[in-house]
Design an enzyme around this catalytic site. Sequence first.
Site, mmCIF file in Angstrom:
data_model
loop_
_atom_site.group_PDB
_atom_site.id
_atom_site.type_symbol
_atom_site.label_atom_id
_atom_site.label_comp_id
_atom_site.label_asym_id
_atom_site.label_seq_id
_atom_site.Cartn_x
_atom_site.Cartn_y
_atom_site.Cartn_z
ATOM 1 N N HIS A 1 0.908 -1.229 -0.093
ATOM 2 C CA HIS A 1 -0.108 -0.037 0.049
ATOM 3 C C HIS A 1 0.895 1.138 0.038
ATOM 4 O O HIS A 1 0.382 2.230 0.537
ATOM 5 C CB HIS A 1 -0.893 0.061 1.186
ATOM 6 N N HIS B 1 -10.172 0.911 1.170
ATOM 7 C CA HIS B 1 -9.965 -0.101 1.940
ATOM 8 C C HIS B 1 -10.927 -0.557 3.160
ATOM 9 O O HIS B 1 -10.423 -0.928 4.250
ATOM 10 C CB HIS B 1 -8.410 -0.232 2.510
ATOM 11 N N GLU C 1 -11.457 -4.336 -2.680
ATOM 12 C CA GLU C 1 -10.662 -3.553 -3.026
ATOM 13 C C GLU C 1 -10.446 -3.597 -4.529
ATOM 14 O O GLU C 1 -9.621 -4.146 -5.046
ATOM 15 C CB GLU C 1 -9.449 -3.623 -2.318
#
Length: 349
Positions: free
Chosen positions: A105, A178, A315
């Site tokens: 991420h 998320h 996601e």
Amino acid sequence: MIKTKFGTMQDGSEISIYTFENKHGLKMVVSDLGAHLINLWVPDKNQQLQDVVLGFPSVEDYKKNTNTYFGAIVGRNANRTAGAQFEIDGKMYHMPKNEGENNLHSGPNGYQIRLWEVKNFDEEKNSISFLLNSPDEDQGFPGDLLLEVTYTLTENDELVIAYNGSSNQKTVFNPTNHSYFNLNGHTSGDVLGHTLQMNAPAYTPVIDEHSIPTGEIASVENTPMDFRSPKTVGQEINVDFDQLNFAGGYDHNFAFDEKRDKNAAAVTMTGDKSGITMEVYTDLPGVQVYTANGVNDVAGKEGFIYQKRSGICMETQFFPNAMNEAKFTSPILEKDQPIRTETTFKFTK
């Protein structure tokens, strides 16, 4: 819209939350800290409101629990990057190594802990836009990126999340939301009884427990990864299958049917207790499905303690490590070429 003070940044800047409600009673609460989705209240089959996303009770919890990503916007690049590096036009770029030798991420200084600017809001449309300026070399990426994320709660009981980006250099653009969904309500326990169906004939297997894709786009047929027909999340989650063993459950990217109708739901999920159904529509090629395998004893909203499988993430994104895999759709954003992607979560009962 109702604006409420949520806390302050270290420099004294005020953090706020913004509440929107549609005519059917759906209620969305978002924050300019990390452009988080804090609450999403949806009526169930008994007309009782259920908050269907996991989250924290205070701004301090969001600041310190940076690895759960509850409701956060993550970027520039969601998911994992092998070796925490990638190449654009012959030049290698290096990202922080925050998951072993890899990047997850985009690193520890993520978008989820930054204060975003409220660019505009529209009370009639129940819409708000957050703006983030990510400078050249931020997180190791080239180019000054302007990222605008717009949340809209429609009168058709949809949560629409739109991502607009532009950069003055060629760069990576793969943000996502998320949120962890529990359609029975965030205090209801695990999601193993949820029914899930996905228009995903393939998935991207991972090499090992570090969850870097092999580069293959593999058929789901005759595997526990097959959700083309409805089945419960828990039906095959514990079978002896190497991919599930690596991740301790589902934490995989599913590849949507390339020929699918973009106006049809790519994902449909229903809470077994609430009767709430969530349909996911997106223009992106894949979705990372994560069954909260690493969530243990996390103190959440309303004093509830979240455990493993308390929620499930949807996601929508380009495939993990896509900038390093020739077979995957590229997440590269061209210089001075604006991009827009959109994902819609529609709720019915």
